[in-house]
Scaffold this active site. Structure first.
Site, PDB file in Angstrom:
ATOM      1  N   GLY A  20       0.831  -1.215   0.000  1.00 13.26           N
ATOM      2  CA  GLY A  20       0.000   0.000   0.000  1.00 13.26           C
ATOM      3  C   GLY A  20       0.855   1.249   0.000  1.00 13.26           C
ATOM      4  O   GLY A  20       0.598   2.186   0.759  1.00 13.26           O
ATOM      5  N   ALA A  21       1.869   1.264  -0.884  1.00 12.66           N
ATOM      6  CA  ALA A  21       2.871   2.343  -0.841  1.00 12.66           C
ATOM      7  C   ALA A  21       2.546   3.503  -1.767  1.00 12.66           C
ATOM      8  O   ALA A  21       3.318   4.447  -1.848  1.00 12.66           O
ATOM      9  CB  ALA A  21       4.242   1.768  -1.211  1.00 12.66           C
ATOM     10  N   GLY A  26       1.968   4.628   3.737  1.00 10.61           N
ATOM     11  CA  GLY A  26       2.872   3.740   2.994  1.00 10.61           C
ATOM     12  C   GLY A  26       3.760   4.524   2.048  1.00 10.61           C
ATOM     13  O   GLY A  26       4.957   4.243   1.911  1.00 10.61           O
ATOM     14  N   SER A 149      -3.340  -0.336  15.173  1.00 10.41           N
ATOM     15  CA  SER A 149      -4.100   0.906  15.330  1.00 10.41           C
ATOM     16  C   SER A 149      -4.563   1.019  16.773  1.00 10.41           C
ATOM     17  O   SER A 149      -4.686   0.008  17.485  1.00 10.41           O
ATOM     18  CB  SER A 149      -5.322   0.843  14.401  1.00 10.41           C
ATOM     19  OG  SER A 149      -6.242   1.857  14.710  1.00 10.41           O
ATOM     20  N   TYR A 174     -13.228  -3.702  11.744  1.00 13.87           N
ATOM     21  CA  TYR A 174     -11.926  -3.025  11.597  1.00 13.87           C
ATOM     22  C   TYR A 174     -11.082  -3.315  12.849  1.00 13.87           C
ATOM     23  O   TYR A 174      -9.900  -3.660  12.746  1.00 13.87           O
ATOM     24  CB  TYR A 174     -12.113  -1.518  11.420  1.00 13.87           C
ATOM     25  CG  TYR A 174     -10.799  -0.770  11.241  1.00 13.87           C
ATOM     26  CD1 TYR A 174     -10.012  -0.963  10.108  1.00 13.87           C
ATOM     27  CD2 TYR A 174     -10.341   0.118  12.218  1.00 13.87           C
ATOM     28  CE1 TYR A 174      -8.808  -0.284   9.949  1.00 13.87           C
ATOM     29  CE2 TYR A 174      -9.131   0.802  12.059  1.00 13.87           C
ATOM     30  CZ  TYR A 174      -8.370   0.605  10.921  1.00 13.87           C
ATOM     31  OH  TYR A 174      -7.163   1.268  10.758  1.00 13.87           O
TER      32      TYR A 174
HETATM   33  N1  NAP Z   1      -4.551   7.027   8.969  1.00  9.75           N
HETATM   34  C1  NAP Z   1      -4.733   6.682  10.238  1.00  9.75           C
HETATM   35  O1  NAP Z   1      -5.106   7.502  11.095  1.00  9.75           O
HETATM   36  C2  NAP Z   1      -4.467   5.275  10.672  1.00  9.75           C
HETATM   37  C3  NAP Z   1      -4.689   4.972  12.031  1.00  9.75           C
HETATM   38  C4  NAP Z   1      -4.406   3.690  12.474  1.00  9.75           C
HETATM   39  C5  NAP Z   1      -3.904   2.748  11.606  1.00  9.75           C
HETATM   40  N2  NAP Z   1      -3.730   3.061  10.282  1.00  9.75           N
HETATM   41  C6  NAP Z   1      -3.230   2.005   9.394  1.00  9.75           C
HETATM   42  O2  NAP Z   1      -2.212   2.504   8.545  1.00  9.75           O
HETATM   43  C7  NAP Z   1      -2.197   1.774   7.319  1.00  9.75           C
HETATM   44  C8  NAP Z   1      -2.122   2.729   6.155  1.00  9.75           C
HETATM   45  O3  NAP Z   1      -3.301   3.503   6.114  1.00  9.75           O
HETATM   46  P1  NAP Z   1      -3.375   4.969   5.497  1.00  9.75           P
HETATM   47  O4  NAP Z   1      -3.906   5.849   6.561  1.00  9.75           O
HETATM   48  O5  NAP Z   1      -2.118   5.331   4.819  1.00  9.75           O
HETATM   49  O6  NAP Z   1      -4.550   4.754   4.436  1.00  9.75           O
HETATM   50  P2  NAP Z   1      -4.669   5.149   2.887  1.00  9.75           P
HETATM   51  O7  NAP Z   1      -4.135   6.496   2.642  1.00  9.75           O
HETATM   52  O8  NAP Z   1      -6.098   4.859   2.555  1.00  9.75           O
HETATM   53  O9  NAP Z   1      -3.713   4.090   2.172  1.00  9.75           O
HETATM   54  C9  NAP Z   1      -4.003   2.733   2.190  1.00  9.75           C
HETATM   55  C10 NAP Z   1      -3.140   2.002   1.201  1.00  9.75           C
HETATM   56  O10 NAP Z   1      -3.481   0.599   1.257  1.00  9.75           O
HETATM   57  C11 NAP Z   1      -3.767   0.185  -0.079  1.00  9.75           C
HETATM   58  N3  NAP Z   1      -4.670  -0.950  -0.098  1.00  9.75           N
HETATM   59  C12 NAP Z   1      -5.927  -1.044   0.372  1.00  9.75           C
HETATM   60  N4  NAP Z   1      -6.436  -2.265   0.130  1.00  9.75           N
HETATM   61  C13 NAP Z   1      -5.473  -2.955  -0.506  1.00  9.75           C
HETATM   62  C14 NAP Z   1      -5.389  -4.256  -1.047  1.00  9.75           C
HETATM   63  N5  NAP Z   1      -6.425  -5.110  -1.011  1.00  9.75           N
HETATM   64  N6  NAP Z   1      -4.238  -4.654  -1.625  1.00  9.75           N
HETATM   65  C15 NAP Z   1      -3.188  -3.801  -1.712  1.00  9.75           C
HETATM   66  N7  NAP Z   1      -3.222  -2.558  -1.240  1.00  9.75           N
HETATM   67  C16 NAP Z   1      -4.348  -2.142  -0.658  1.00  9.75           C
HETATM   68  C17 NAP Z   1      -4.356   1.407  -0.756  1.00  9.75           C
HETATM   69  O11 NAP Z   1      -4.332   1.241  -2.152  1.00  9.75           O
HETATM   70  P3  NAP Z   1      -5.333   2.112  -3.118  1.00  9.75           P
HETATM   71  O12 NAP Z   1      -4.775   3.491  -3.191  1.00  9.75           O
HETATM   72  O13 NAP Z   1      -5.274   1.370  -4.393  1.00  9.75           O
HETATM   73  O14 NAP Z   1      -6.686   2.089  -2.472  1.00  9.75           O
HETATM   74  C18 NAP Z   1      -3.379   2.457  -0.248  1.00  9.75           C
HETATM   75  O15 NAP Z   1      -2.179   2.375  -0.948  1.00  9.75           O
HETATM   76  C19 NAP Z   1      -3.455   0.890   7.339  1.00  9.75           C
HETATM   77  O16 NAP Z   1      -3.079  -0.413   7.690  1.00  9.75           O
HETATM   78  C20 NAP Z   1      -4.303   1.500   8.432  1.00  9.75           C
HETATM   79  O17 NAP Z   1      -5.143   0.555   9.054  1.00  9.75           O
HETATM   80  C21 NAP Z   1      -3.988   4.306   9.812  1.00  9.75           C
END
Ligand code: NAP
Length: 300
Positions: A20-21, A26, A149, A174
């Site tokens: 998810g980079a 990422g 999380s 979740y």
């Molecule tokens: N943001 C927060 O406050 C927060 C808090 C706690 C934990 N987290 C954790 O941090 C991690 C990153 O989240 P983020 O906030 O950066 O979210 P984000 O901006 O929505 O990015 C998520 C990434 O995961 C990819 N992804 C989703 N489903 C996938 C799949 N089936 N196969 C491959 N890639 C997939 C997305 O790809 P697409 O662009 O193609 O959709 C995107 O690159 C997650 O595990 C999330 O649970 C985030």
């Protein structure tokens, strides 16, 4: 003393996979690892988005080595394909950053019949790590970082109905997926220690970070996002606990890293604690057995 990226040594010659980079946390992790000299594999489901992210990284770090490889974590077929392609191309793997995730979507099942959050956030990464373990364990000082999380406190592991076939609650689902990621990180470390491997398994959470993850939240929260973003940290800030877990010199297997301020919602990275459920060793063993059964990936 507070950890920051400048204190991490150069990573030249090391190889990192970031799932998810293409966006969000990422992307920031991949950018920082590229800055440090790692060869970075952007493991993404959409290759166009991955190529755009690669171009952004190269704009800032022209000499970086960045590769895009296709990976959809909600498809076991895709996970197997990625692992085979990676192992053919690279002989070592220093950092596996299990970052990709989705939050609170409407109920859907993956092509393998898994609830979508359990599939993408947890089971896909469980399978991926198992398939890459041979290359990880033969690489000196390798690490696996699993993204959890604060939401790991929202739900337990539903051994009797992990796919929410009845009573789907997107928040609990979740929470279950993120608790599973954390329990996996701890259990993997116990197993690595038992088998005498030096690979470290660690976990991290970003606090609350303004990213696309919130796309399924109610519209009101999105309308208020200019306000809420004052409380949130940037994606770059949210990436710091992951980078600390991956690169920190004082990190030990089984550590969990998160932000240090405002109830772990923001701030500089530090080691943090987790709830009692995440430390339940008997449940972790049951979850592991269930995960092997569901994915068909058996760990050595
Ligand atoms: N943001 C927060 O406050 C927060 C808090 C706690 C934990 N987290 C954790 O941090 C991690 C990153 O989240 P983020 O906030 O950066 O979210 P984000 O901006 O929505 O990015 C998520 C990434 O995961 C990819 N992804 C989703 N489903 C996938 C799949 N089936 N196969 C491959 N890639 C997939 C997305 O790809 P697409 O662009 O193609 O959709 C995107 O690159 C997650 O595990 C999330 O649970 C985030």
């Amino acid at each position: 003393m507070t950890w920051n990226l400048n204190s991490a040594p150069k990573q030249t010659g090391r190889i990192a996979v970031v799932t998810g980079a293409n966006i969000g946390l990422g992307f920031e992790v991949a950018m920082a690892l590229a800055e440090k000299g790692c060869t970075v594999v952007l493991a993404c489901r959409n290759m166009q988005k991955a190529e755009a992210a690669k171009a952004d990284i190269l704009t800032k770090h022209a000499k970086a080595t960045v590769t895009c490889m296709q990976l959809d974590l909600s498809s076991l077929k895709s996970v197997h394909g990625f692992a085979a392609a990676f192992s053919k191309r690279y002989a070592t793997l220093d950092l596996l950053i299990n970052n990709a995730g989705i939050m609170m979507p409407p109920y859907t099942l993956s092509e393998d019949g898994f609830e979508s959050q359990l599939a993408a956030n947890y089971l896909g990464h469980f399978a991926l790590t198992g398939l890459l373990l041979p290359v990880l364990t033969k690489t000196a000082n390798s690490r696996v970082v699993s993204l959890s999380s604060l939401a790991h406190k929202w739900g337990g592991i539903r051994l009797d109905d992990p796919q929410f076939k009845t009573g789907y609650d997107k928040k609990k689902a979740y929470g279950q997926s993120k608790l599973a990621c954390l329990m996996f990180a701890y259990e993997l470390q116990r197993r690595l220690t038992q088998s005498g491997h030096t690979t470290l398994s660690v976990a991290a959470h970003p606090g609350v970070s303004a990213t696309n993850l919130f796309q399924h939240m109610p519209k009101i929260i999105q309308v208020l996002s200019p306000l809420t973003s004052l409380m949130f940290q940037s994606a770059k800030g949210g990436a710091q606990p992951t980078l600390y877990a991956a690169l920190g010199a004082d990190i030990q297997g089984g550590d969990y890293c998160g932000p240090s301020a405002m109830g772990e919602m923001r701030g500089a990275p530090c080691k943090v604690g987790s709830n009692r459920a995440s430390r339940d060793i008997a449940m972790a063993a049951k979850l592991w057995a269930l995960s092997e059964e569901l994915t068909g990936v058996r760990y050595p």
